[in-house]
Design an enzyme around this catalytic site. Structure first.
Site, PDB file in Angstrom:
ATOM      1  N   SER A  38       0.818  -1.120  -0.004  1.00 34.47           N
ATOM      2  CA  SER A  38      -0.058   0.032   0.057  1.00 34.47           C
ATOM      3  C   SER A  38       0.948   1.360   0.330  1.00 34.47           C
ATOM      4  O   SER A  38       1.993   1.031   0.318  1.00 34.47           O
ATOM      5  CB  SER A  38      -0.957   0.057   1.259  1.00 34.47           C
ATOM      6  OG  SER A  38      -1.272   1.444   1.496  1.00 34.47           O
TER       7      SER A  38
ATOM      8  N   TYR B 287      -1.607  -0.753  10.608  1.00 36.58           N
ATOM      9  CA  TYR B 287      -1.972  -0.918   8.998  1.00 36.58           C
ATOM     10  C   TYR B 287      -0.409  -0.508   8.320  1.00 36.58           C
ATOM     11  O   TYR B 287       0.043  -0.853   7.646  1.00 36.58           O
ATOM     12  CB  TYR B 287      -2.803  -0.200   8.631  1.00 36.58           C
ATOM     13  CG  TYR B 287      -3.242  -0.417   7.175  1.00 36.58           C
ATOM     14  CD1 TYR B 287      -3.977  -1.670   6.638  1.00 36.58           C
ATOM     15  CD2 TYR B 287      -2.979   0.583   6.014  1.00 36.58           C
ATOM     16  CE1 TYR B 287      -4.125  -1.943   5.318  1.00 36.58           C
ATOM     17  CE2 TYR B 287      -3.140   0.261   4.910  1.00 36.58           C
ATOM     18  CZ  TYR B 287      -4.023  -1.029   4.343  1.00 36.58           C
ATOM     19  OH  TYR B 287      -4.083  -1.171   2.931  1.00 36.58           O
TER      20      TYR B 287
HETATM   21  N1  NAD Z   1      -8.785  -0.760  -1.196  1.00 34.59           N
HETATM   22  C1  NAD Z   1      -7.726   0.229  -0.963  1.00 34.59           C
HETATM   23  O1  NAD Z   1      -7.790   1.458  -0.893  1.00 34.59           O
HETATM   24  C2  NAD Z   1      -6.204  -0.318  -0.862  1.00 34.59           C
HETATM   25  C3  NAD Z   1      -5.318   0.704  -0.820  1.00 34.59           C
HETATM   26  C4  NAD Z   1      -3.772   0.056  -0.733  1.00 34.59           C
HETATM   27  C5  NAD Z   1      -3.835  -1.302  -0.418  1.00 34.59           C
HETATM   28  N2  NAD Z   1      -4.629  -2.141  -0.395  1.00 34.59           N
HETATM   29  C6  NAD Z   1      -4.328  -3.581  -0.186  1.00 34.59           C
HETATM   30  O2  NAD Z   1      -5.237  -4.102  -1.258  1.00 34.59           O
HETATM   31  C7  NAD Z   1      -5.351  -5.659  -0.677  1.00 34.59           C
HETATM   32  C8  NAD Z   1      -6.639  -6.216  -1.060  1.00 34.59           C
HETATM   33  O3  NAD Z   1      -7.547  -5.458  -0.498  1.00 34.59           O
HETATM   34  P1  NAD Z   1      -8.866  -4.728  -1.071  1.00 34.59           P
HETATM   35  O4  NAD Z   1      -8.568  -3.414  -0.928  1.00 34.59           O
HETATM   36  O5  NAD Z   1      -9.224  -5.238  -2.485  1.00 34.59           O
HETATM   37  O6  NAD Z   1      -9.914  -5.063  -0.108  1.00 34.59           O
HETATM   38  P2  NAD Z   1     -11.079  -6.443  -0.090  1.00 34.59           P
HETATM   39  O7  NAD Z   1     -11.747  -6.514   1.330  1.00 34.59           O
HETATM   40  O8  NAD Z   1     -12.113  -5.960  -1.360  1.00 34.59           O
HETATM   41  O9  NAD Z   1     -10.314  -7.404  -0.567  1.00 34.59           O
HETATM   42  C9  NAD Z   1      -9.542  -8.346   0.391  1.00 34.59           C
HETATM   43  C10 NAD Z   1      -9.718  -9.652   0.630  1.00 34.59           C
HETATM   44  O10 NAD Z   1      -8.821 -10.623   1.127  1.00 34.59           O
HETATM   45  C11 NAD Z   1      -9.661 -11.679   1.707  1.00 34.59           C
HETATM   46  N3  NAD Z   1      -9.108 -11.866   2.956  1.00 34.59           N
HETATM   47  C12 NAD Z   1      -9.017 -11.203   4.383  1.00 34.59           C
HETATM   48  N4  NAD Z   1      -8.456 -11.782   5.291  1.00 34.59           N
HETATM   49  C13 NAD Z   1      -7.915 -13.212   4.667  1.00 34.59           C
HETATM   50  C14 NAD Z   1      -7.000 -14.084   5.179  1.00 34.59           C
HETATM   51  N5  NAD Z   1      -6.804 -14.345   6.511  1.00 34.59           N
HETATM   52  N6  NAD Z   1      -6.889 -15.112   4.119  1.00 34.59           N
HETATM   53  C15 NAD Z   1      -7.362 -15.103   3.034  1.00 34.59           C
HETATM   54  N7  NAD Z   1      -7.918 -14.085   2.453  1.00 34.59           N
HETATM   55  C16 NAD Z   1      -8.267 -12.776   3.254  1.00 34.59           C
HETATM   56  C17 NAD Z   1     -11.023 -10.974   1.873  1.00 34.59           C
HETATM   57  O11 NAD Z   1     -11.963 -12.087   2.135  1.00 34.59           O
HETATM   58  C18 NAD Z   1     -11.250 -10.358   0.607  1.00 34.59           C
HETATM   59  O12 NAD Z   1     -11.625 -10.918  -0.173  1.00 34.59           O
HETATM   60  C19 NAD Z   1      -5.122  -5.776   0.820  1.00 34.59           C
HETATM   61  O13 NAD Z   1      -3.815  -6.158   0.950  1.00 34.59           O
HETATM   62  C20 NAD Z   1      -4.952  -4.080   1.057  1.00 34.59           C
HETATM   63  O14 NAD Z   1      -4.106  -3.915   2.295  1.00 34.59           O
HETATM   64  C21 NAD Z   1      -6.015  -1.478  -0.555  1.00 34.59           C
END
Ligand code: NAD
Length: 294
Positions: free
Chosen positions: A134, A146
Site C-alpha cells: 500500500s 496498518y
Molecule cells: N482498497 C484500498 O484503498 C487499498 C489501498 C492500498 C492497499 N490495499 C491492499 O489491497 C489488498 C486487497 O484489499 P482490497 O482493497 O481489495 O479489499 P477487499 O476487502 O475488497 O479484499 C480483500 C480480500 O482479502 C480477503 N482476506 C481477508 N483476510 C484473509 C485471510 N486471512 N486469508 C485469505 N484471504 C483473506 C478478503 O476476504 C477479501 O476477499 C490488501 O492487501 C489491502 O491492504 C487496498
C-alpha cells in the site's frame, strides 16, 4: 494464483490475468464470496481452482500450494494480495487482538506466500511474485498498525527482489503500493476470525474520520485500473507499482523531511479527504458529545 481473490483488487487481478488466457487459482478466507468469484472467472473460459485459504496460517498456504500443483502441475505467478484494514480502535490502548490480526494477515500472509512458493519456483524454472503493500508502506498517517504491516511488506518485497537477482534465480518481484481503491477494505472485519474472540467494537468518537475514509475509498481508483498496471509491471519486470502519483508525492515529501532530520508529522491532508485539522476538530466535538451523553 491470487490471494484475497474473492473481492476488490484480488478479484480484479484474477480477472485481468484470466482475460489474458491465464488459468487461475483463487484463494480467499471468505468461502461464499470465493465461490461467486470463481464462477465469474470461469466465465472467461480459463481453468480455475478455488481454495479456501487463511493466509495467516503457514499450513493453509502450504495446502494452497499443494492444491495448485495437484491441479495445474506448476504455478507461474503468485499475487500475495489478501489484506485487512483493521478495526477502528485505539492502537496504543485498544485490544491487542486487532493488532495481531492486521499483522497476521497483512505481513505474515505475504511472508507465508513467499516462503511456500519460492521453492516451487526455484525447482520449476522460475516465476513471478506480486506483493500487495500500500502507499501506507511508504508513509504514515492511515493507521499505525496498518502502516506498520505495509512498511514490512515493502521491506521484504524490496529485499526479495534483489536477493533473487543476487542468487541468479529467474524470479521476478513487484510491489503494489496504491492509495485509495474502490473495494471492500473498509468492511474487512466481515472476516474477523472467531478464534480471536468477539469482534472489537469500533470507537464511535472516531466514526466521522472512518466515514471520510469510506467516502474516499468509494471514490477511489477502480480495481480493474490497478490490475491493468500490475499486468504491465509483470511484463516489464518493474518492481514499484504506484498507481497514485498524489500519494507518492506525499511519501517522497516525508523522505525529504527525513533527509533534513525533521521530526515526524502526519500529512496535513490526504487526497480525497478534508484537511487533517478539520477532521481532528470534528473528532474532538464527537468525543465531547459522547462524554455528555455518558
Ligand atoms: N482498497 C484500498 O484503498 C487499498 C489501498 C492500498 C492497499 N490495499 C491492499 O489491497 C489488498 C486487497 O484489499 P482490497 O482493497 O481489495 O479489499 P477487499 O476487502 O475488497 O479484499 C480483500 C480480500 O482479502 C480477503 N482476506 C481477508 N483476510 C484473509 C485471510 N486471512 N486469508 C485469505 N484471504 C483473506 C478478503 O476476504 C477479501 O476477499 C490488501 O492487501 C489491502 O491492504 C487496498
Amino acid at each position: 494464483m491470487v490471494t484475497g481473490a474473492a473481492s476488490g483488487i484480488g478479484f480484479a487481478l484474477a480477472e485481468a490475468f484470466a482475460k489474458e488466457g491465464v488459468n487461475i487459482v483463487l484463494a480467499d478466507v471468505e468461502e461464499a464470496a470465493l465461490a461467486v468469484a470463481e464462477s465469474k472467472i470461469k466465465a472467461h473460459g480459463v481453468d480455475t481452482l478455488a481454495v479456501t485459504t487463511d493466509v495467516r496460517k503457514a499450513e493453509s498456504v502450504e495446502a494452497l500450494l499443494a492444491a495448485s500443483v495437484a491441479k495445474f502441475g506448476r504455478v507461474h505467478i503468485v499475487c500475495n494480495n489478501a489484506g485487512v484494514g483493521g478495526a477502528n480502535v485505539d492502537p496504543w490502548t485498544g485490544p491487542l487482538s486487532v493488532l495481531e490480526w492486521v499483522i497476521d494477515v497483512n505481513f505474515w500472509g505475504v511472508m507465508h506466500g513467499i516462503r511456500a512458493f519460492i521453492p516451487h519456483f526455484a525447482a520449476n524454472g522460475g516465476g513471478y511474485i506480486v506483493n500487495t503493500a500500500s502507499i501506507a508502506g511508504c508513509m504514515t498517517g492511515f493507521s499505525p498498525i496498518y502502516d506498520a504491516s505495509k512498511h514490512a511488506v515493502v521491506a521484504i518485497s524490496d529485499s526479495l527482489f534483489w536477493s533473487m537477482k543476487e542468487a541468479g534465480l529467474p524470479i521476478g518481484v513487484s510491489c503494489l503500493c496504491p492509495g485509495w481503491v474502490r473495494t471492500g477494505i473498509v468492511d474487512s472485519d466481515r472476516n474477523w476470525p472467531e478464534e480471536l474472540g468477539d469482534k472489537p467494537v469500533s470507537d464511535p468518537a472516531a466514526q466521522s474520520i472512518l466515514d471520510y475514509g469510506r467516502k474516499a475509498i468509494s471514490e477511489g481508483m477502480t480495481p480493474a485500473a490497478v490490475a491493468s498496471m500490475v499486468l504491465d509491471a509483470v511484463q516489464e519486470d518493474q518492481f514499484w507499482i504506484f498507481p497514485h502519483q498524489d500519494f507518492l508525492d506525499i511519501a517522497i515529501a516525508r523522505w525529504d523531511r527525513i533527509g533534513e532530520r525533521i521530526n515526524p508529522e502526519p500529512p496535513k491532508q490526504l487526497p480525497g479527504m478534508p484537511p487533517r485539522a478539520q477532521m481532528i476538530a470534528e473528532l474532538m466535538r464527537a468525543m465531547e458529545q459522547a462524554a455528555k451523553n455518558g
